[in-house]
Enzyme design. Structure first.
Site, mmCIF file in Angstrom:
data_model
loop_
_atom_site.group_PDB
_atom_site.id
_atom_site.type_symbol
_atom_site.label_atom_id
_atom_site.label_comp_id
_atom_site.label_asym_id
_atom_site.label_seq_id
_atom_site.Cartn_x
_atom_site.Cartn_y
_atom_site.Cartn_z
ATOM 1 N N LEU A 48 0.875 -1.167 0.000
ATOM 2 C CA LEU A 48 0.000 0.000 0.000
ATOM 3 C C LEU A 48 0.916 1.222 0.000
ATOM 4 C CD1 LEU A 48 -3.076 0.406 0.027
ATOM 5 C CD2 LEU A 48 -2.969 0.571 2.514
ATOM 6 N N ASP A 49 0.800 2.062 -1.025
ATOM 7 C CA ASP A 49 1.691 3.216 -1.171
ATOM 8 C C ASP A 49 1.622 4.149 0.039
ATOM 9 O OD1 ASP A 49 2.443 2.320 -3.668
ATOM 10 O OD2 ASP A 49 0.976 3.557 -4.734
#
EC number: 5.4.99.25
Length: 310
Positions: A48-49
């Site tokens: 997840l960025d």
């Protein structure tokens, strides 16, 4: 001959479903959780960025053996697209590479949604973890290279418009493995003739885990104030989900203690009776609710492939 080193940390096993805050990388989050829980090993089930928030499933101990099953699961994201600019990273972080004064009508947005539902061909962002010639695309992009990333088939089960304003639109998507929401924003912006990029992104579901399973990082960090280590670790462990929950989409068999011992030794067990499960390439076995093994069912046997400590 030197003795093998004992692994540092506790031999705990389970899933921690973290509600990852913004501006916090997935690797950084895993390191923090591993340290808090004093776990021997840890890993996550899907990056997840830093500019995205929400569900980051983190496996501790033996649960890391089940990570591939969660990574392959469906995911749900809520996201906002800002119209008028296409950016190098397809999100807020990048430089503006195209712009337009046009803004799409809500009717035009809704009419576009069926095109991006079902099995679609999608080109990942230039800034992505895709490997090109053995190197990550984002490393090449940071060096100023524009690389030709081939399109890949991904599956979108559902794409809904949940809100719209002149320069913004809010969506919810349910999708399969490998789908890039940033690419979706880029492609919709091009189709609408106004360009677009991700302004916000939040993951709310990674099968089989739901929003009710998420634990905010702040709640876990707050437990650091408990001075007694045993008490502190016990409080943290209450947030763990059993390792076997990651396998809930697979066929399941319950075994007795003797069978569990055989499986943990790597030996097959015979499945008898009219209620014996049908042959399948993957199933999991439990004893008294605890995960014992993942394996295949063939020729009346359960044959273990991965075993788990008791």
């Amino acid at each position: 001959m030197s003795r093998p080193r004992k692994p540092k940390g506790r031999p705990i096993s389970g899933w921690l479903i973290l509600d990852k805050p913004l501006d916090f990388g997935s690797t950084e989050a895993v390191s923090k959780i591993k340290w808090l829980f004093k776990a021997q090993k840890a890993g996550h089930a899907g990056t997840l960025d830093p500019l995205a928030s929400g569900m980051l499933p983190i496996a501790l101990g033996d649960a890391t053996k089940t990570v591939p099953y969660v990574m392959d699961g469906r995911k749900i994201y809520e996201f906002t697209v800002a119209w008028g600019e296409e950016r190098s990273t397809d999100d807020l972080e990048g430089e503006v590479v195209r712009s337009s004064a046009d803004r799409p009508a809500e009717e035009a947005i809704r009419a576009l949604l069926p095109k991006y539902t079902g099995v679609i061909a999608q080109v990942p962002p230039q800034f992505s973890a895709i490997k090109i010639g053995g190197e990550r695309a984002y490393d090449l992009a940071r060096e100023g290279e524009t690389v030709d990333i081939p399109a890949r088939e991904v599956e979108v089960f559902r794409l809904s418009l949940i809100g719209s304003a002149p320069s913004l639109a809010q969506f919810e998507i349910e999708c399969g493995k490998g789908t890039y929401v940033r690419s979706l924003a880029r492609d919709m912006g091009r189709d609408l003739g106004c360009f677009g990029h991700i302004a916000s992104l939040r993951r709310t579901f990674v099968a089989p885990f739901g929003e009710e399973d998420m634990v905010p990082l702040a709640d876990l960090v707050a437990l650091e104030k408990i001075e007694d280590e045993a008490e502190r670790l016990a409080a943290l462990d209450e947030h763990l989900i059993d390792t076997g929950e990651a396998l809930s989409d697979l066929p399941h068999i319950a075994v007795n203690d003797d069978q569990a011992h055989r499986l943990r030794m790597g030996n097959p067990i015979i499945l008898r009776g009219r209620d014996a499960p049908l042959p399948t390439p993957e199933a999991y076995a439990t004893v008294q609710g605890k995960l014992v093994a993942i394996g295949e069912i063939a020729e009346g046997e359960f044959r273990p492939k991965r075993v788990f400590a008791g």
